[in-house]
Design a protein around this motif. Sequence first.
Motif, PDB file in Angstrom:
ATOM      1  N   HIS A  52       0.840  -0.950  -0.022  1.00 27.25           N
ATOM      2  CA  HIS A  52       0.103   0.005  -0.170  1.00 27.25           C
ATOM      3  C   HIS A  52       0.792   1.188   0.137  1.00 27.25           C
ATOM      4  O   HIS A  52       0.582   2.310  -0.731  1.00 27.25           O
ATOM      5  N   ASN A  68       2.271   1.770  -3.511  1.00 32.99           N
ATOM      6  CA  ASN A  68       1.239   2.297  -4.211  1.00 32.99           C
ATOM      7  C   ASN A  68       0.907   3.699  -4.284  1.00 32.99           C
ATOM      8  O   ASN A  68       0.695   4.498  -5.156  1.00 32.99           O
ATOM      9  N   ALA A 114      -5.180   6.127  -1.441  1.00 34.87           N
ATOM     10  CA  ALA A 114      -4.110   5.159  -1.402  1.00 34.87           C
ATOM     11  C   ALA A 114      -3.580   5.537  -0.310  1.00 34.87           C
ATOM     12  O   ALA A 114      -3.139   4.625   0.652  1.00 34.87           O
ATOM     13  N   ASP A 125      -0.889  -2.534 -11.289  1.00 37.80           N
ATOM     14  CA  ASP A 125      -1.550  -3.783 -11.341  1.00 37.80           C
ATOM     15  C   ASP A 125      -1.071  -4.881 -10.738  1.00 37.80           C
ATOM     16  O   ASP A 125      -1.561  -5.682  -9.871  1.00 37.80           O
ATOM     17  N   GLU A 175      -1.716  -4.586  -6.872  1.00 37.54           N
ATOM     18  CA  GLU A 175      -2.997  -4.793  -6.501  1.00 37.54           C
ATOM     19  C   GLU A 175      -2.953  -6.361  -6.474  1.00 37.54           C
ATOM     20  O   GLU A 175      -3.826  -6.967  -5.639  1.00 37.54           O
ATOM     21  N   SER A 176      -2.288  -6.914  -7.536  1.00 37.91           N
ATOM     22  CA  SER A 176      -2.449  -8.357  -7.302  1.00 37.91           C
ATOM     23  C   SER A 176      -1.801  -8.984  -6.120  1.00 37.91           C
ATOM     24  O   SER A 176      -2.134  -9.938  -5.773  1.00 37.91           O
TER      25      SER A 176
END
Length: 481
Positions: free
Chosen positions: A188, A191, A212, A418, A421-422
Amino acid sequence: MLNRAALRNLACGCLLSGLLGCAAPVPKVAAPLPAQWQHAMAADPAKPSDLQGWWHAFNDPQLNALVDRALANNLDVAQAVERMLATRAIHSRAGAKYLPSLVGRTDDAIDPDAHASYFVAGFDANWEFGLFGRSEGTRREAQGALDASVADLRIAQVSLVAEVVRDWIELRTAQQQERLLLQINQAHLHNWQLLKVRQRLQLVAPAEVDQAQALSAQSEAALAAPRQAINASAQQLAMLLGQNQPDSAWLEPGAQPDLGEFQLNAAPVDLLRTRPEIARAQADVLRTAGELALTHADMYPSIGLGTSLVWAATINDTSPRSKTPGGIFSLGPLLNIPLFDWGIRIAATHAKGHELQASVLAYRQAVLQGITEVETALGTLQQQQLREQQSTIAWQALQRADHAVQSRVQLHLNSPLDQIESQIAADQADAQLVDARAEHSLAYVALFKALGGAPLPSAAVLGSAAPKTPAAPATTDGTLR
């Protein structure tokens, strides 16, 4: 008509029968046991679990060592051992009350007319026969107390083993949860940093960056729960092992205990033998039956034999009587006949009768409680096993999806966002699997705690208190003999 000799013989026979009468038999208690468990475990080729070593199914040497240390050092178990030894000391001499006793005594006596004083020394020997059920009542009371103390020791051991295994599972689970939450927090945070760069390039809206940041802060806050659980579990383990602080090795992250294959062969009737709470309730029935026999015997004469040997010497004598020391011997029956007490003894007997019935009902309740706990644990174990299986499937699927995204990112077909998140999704699925595995293991612990699983006390500890037969032998219909 009967002649005088026949009447005399009949009277003597009735008197002898009354004197030799014993206490009423201990009531039989019916155990309401089903024929089989409703949530019976499916047939499994695995080795049957040993009630005295069920935690070995985790195949964790550290856990095995912790259980051994706890059984040797736990203070609650040590207290139960001392109480059992104290009860055993009394039990070993319970019948001595109805054996001849000898008392030595001295006294300084003064004549009522105040003309002389004496030094008196002597011996008194008494022998109460323990008739009308007194001896049997005393035996039952002492045996019930001893059986109860042994059951209390077993209760302490069963609870201790279950708590040690539970706390170890929760400690290792919390450590794994902390590890995964740290990975999620780092993802996180990464991100958020990437989005801040994109915000400066005016590629994302400020609201997306704020969201975020909130997720990063929330993942940071979530770390408090496992860290608190680690501290609480470690401190609890230290207390259970009789020490004032945790071992430093416990705080080093380790693998989560994983329950291996096991098979449960125990049947409902086995609860009468293995569950200490049922043995404790049975001991209360025996003890209360002994108390009832004693209160019933109090309504009849207490009969015994007494003898005395007294020697007296004159200390001071102002009368012309002889001052020569003298002794005297006496022998005769001791008889204490209750005559009238406003019904106190009868009320006490009725009260003990009701207490005995209550103890029988408490025994039945203890059996039902054991059945309920085992059935609940079996049902929970089945559901948690299914949950762990499905959580494993979900985690494996998300792991495959994460590997696919990583490959696409390396080929520049997907954004690094991406991949984050995965990764977060895979770590969250892993955390859910860790939780499911822990709940499955804890359901296993609850099952064997309900069954009364724990190492048996050593013969050196039990001594003469070691049961020569199972705690509650039963017929096929569950009726105690």
